[in-house]
Write an enzyme that holds these catalytic residues in place. Structure first.
Site, short mmCIF file in Angstrom:
data_model
loop_
_atom_site.label_atom_id
_atom_site.label_comp_id
_atom_site.label_asym_id
_atom_site.label_seq_id
_atom_site.Cartn_x
_atom_site.Cartn_y
_atom_site.Cartn_z
N GLU A 210 0.88 -1.17 0.00
CA GLU A 210 0.00 0.00 0.00
C GLU A 210 0.91 1.22 0.00
OE1 GLU A 210 -1.24 3.05 0.56
OE2 GLU A 210 -2.20 2.75 2.52
N GLU A 219 4.95 11.34 -1.32
CA GLU A 219 5.74 10.46 -0.45
C GLU A 219 6.74 9.63 -1.25
OE1 GLU A 219 3.34 8.13 2.17
OE2 GLU A 219 2.41 9.85 3.12
#
Length: 470
Positions: A210, A219
């Site tokens: 994930e 990110e």
């Protein structure tokens, strides 16, 4: 000009809004130069300079900084709980695994960024013979407890560390009958060359992760997934879950939230001006020399950054447009860096019925979808496992709230649209990594606004805005 005049006359703070617009346009021009410069640099330097530096360098300061800015929050159960309570997220992964148990049976699985370990537990329960749950933070100790409490610790081994540094345990080769697709001969491996070690590590049948951030790429965890794929996944038959990803944008009407953002900016500046008066009056110090920099900070935060918003379906003003697709089986580190110049064209019609009805186009919103399905590349279609029960996940406003929310890029000012009018936005979107942090991104929109009213068209100048995704 009709559109701008209409907006300003309806605004109770028209002078202040004009000041915001002029300041934003000036800032956009400066930021656009920086963005263009950054884009040029990105295309001419080696990818290692703007991919995640933490784990393929020996710079301990970089590692410490990356941990403090990115990884540290994932070590908290509170942060994990936010993700675990996201039913849309959890259902997608659960169904992808448990409804495709034939894919997992007797396979070797790697969970990249395992967190609490729940995906690794599901993989074991689906029949995997060995699961490597890789987690960089101290959440690994909680994952070990979860694995043991669910009776799968004989299948799942939790490895604390960066996936880029992971080594397949030597004892697992015999214990779990690990095999590569192309078995290297003993002769080839005697020199313990890097190429041989790399080949010998490709024993994983399924990588599950994930990894998605805000607007998919924030990110930059995708870098680690790609590296894990290249190091560990069987190149012909191995699959990644999710297998494909898509980024989308659409124009939105979100007046209340947009006005609140502008009001917070104005309140911040008013508070600063009050402080200047008091500092001069009480302490005899003139601090006004800092006003320009303070205003820039405020504009960068409120007006030139994207905002996390949970949008409702009725805020979307036109069908979304895909700006990027990723096939996880074949995408590269270069693909993960952002979005090349993607074209869009949106036709937006007013929903008002009265002659005096006026609405606003408040900005663009971005979100993503992912799919858990069979491989679609030529090699994978021939050798890859078949996901007979594919799963589709979307973070779009129409499915309800997810912990990813939506990234909203507000216009300054909003674009008004009168009853029975139509506005067309034609332009491009581009997204690149920030110079300050390879885990953050900047987004540039360039577009023209064409307003059609009373049988006539009014084409405005090109608008160019650069936003940070904080």
């Amino acid at each position: 000009m009709k559109m701008i005049k209409s907006f300003l006359t309806s605004c109770c703070c028209c002078c202040l809004v004009i000041q915001i617009l002029l300041a934003a346009q000036s800032a956009a021009a400066a930021e656009s130069k920086s963005f263009t410069s950054t884009t040029t640099t990105t295309t001419n330097i080696d990818h290692d300079d703007d991919t995640i530096p933490t784990f393929h360098t020996q710079d301990e300061q970089q590692k410490a900084s990356d941990y403090a800015n990115y990884f540290s929050s994932y070590a908290d159960l509170y942060h994990q709980k936010i993700m675990l309570k996201d039913q849309h997220r959890m259902n997608a992964y659960y169904n992808a695994i448990m409804k495709n148990q034939h894919v997992f049976r007797d396979k070797v699985v790697m969970d990249v960024g395992s967190g609490s370990g729940i995906l690794a537990v599901w993989a074991a329960k689906a029949g995997a013979k060995r699961v490597y749950a890789v987690e960089y933070t101290d959440m690994a100790k909680h994952a070990r407890n979860v694995v043991k409490a669910n009776g799968v610790d004989h299948i799942v081994t939790v490895i604390q560390g960066a996936v880029e540094d992971v080594k397949i345990p030597i004892e697992d080769w015999e214990a779990f009958n690990l095999q590569t697709e192309e078995d290297a001969t003993d002769e080839e491996c005697r020199d313990e060359s890097m190429s041989c070690k790399h080949q010998q590590s490709q024993v994983v049948d399924i990588i599950i992760s994930e990894w998605m951030g805000y607007f998919l790429l924030r990110e930059s965890m995708l870098d680690s997934v790609i590296r894990a794929r290249d190091m560990f996944l069987k190149p012909k038959s191995g699959i990644l879950l999710p297998s494909h990803a898509t980024m989308l944008i659409a124009p939105i009407m979100n007046e209340d939230q947009h006005h609140m953002v502008i009001e917070e900016y104005l309140e911040g500046m008013n508070d600063w001006n009050d402080y200047l008066v008091n500092a001069k009056k009480q302490y005899g110090v003139d601090m006004s020399i800092l006003t320009e920099e303070y205003d820039k900070e405020q504009r960068d935060y409120y007006l030139k950054s994207s905002h996390y918003v949970q949008l409702d379906d009725d805020t979307i003003l036109a069908p979304p447009i895909v700006v990027k697709t990723l096939d996880l089986a074949v995408c590269t580190l270069e693909d993960a860096k952002g979005v090349d110049e993607a074209e869009f064209s949106f036709d937006i019609e007013s929903s008002g019925s009265g002659a005096d009805d006026e609405e606003e186009i408040n900005g663009f919103a971005g979100w993503f979808t992912v799919d858990f399905q069979s491989r679609t590349d030529e090699v994978g279609k021939q050798f890859g496992a078949k996901m007979t029960n594919p799963v589709h996940f979307s973070s779009s406003p129409e499915i309800g709230d997810t912990h990813w929310g939506h990234q909203v890029f507000y216009f300054t000012p909003a674009i008004p649209i009168q009853s029975n009018d139509k506005v067309t936005l034609d332009g491009t979107m581009e997204m690149i990594r920030s110079k300050q942090s390879a885990r953050l991104y900047n987004v540039k929109f360039q577009y023209t606004i064409e307003a059609a009213a009373d049988g006539s068209n009014n084409l405005m100048d090109m608008v160019e805005s650069v936003y940070k995704i904080p």
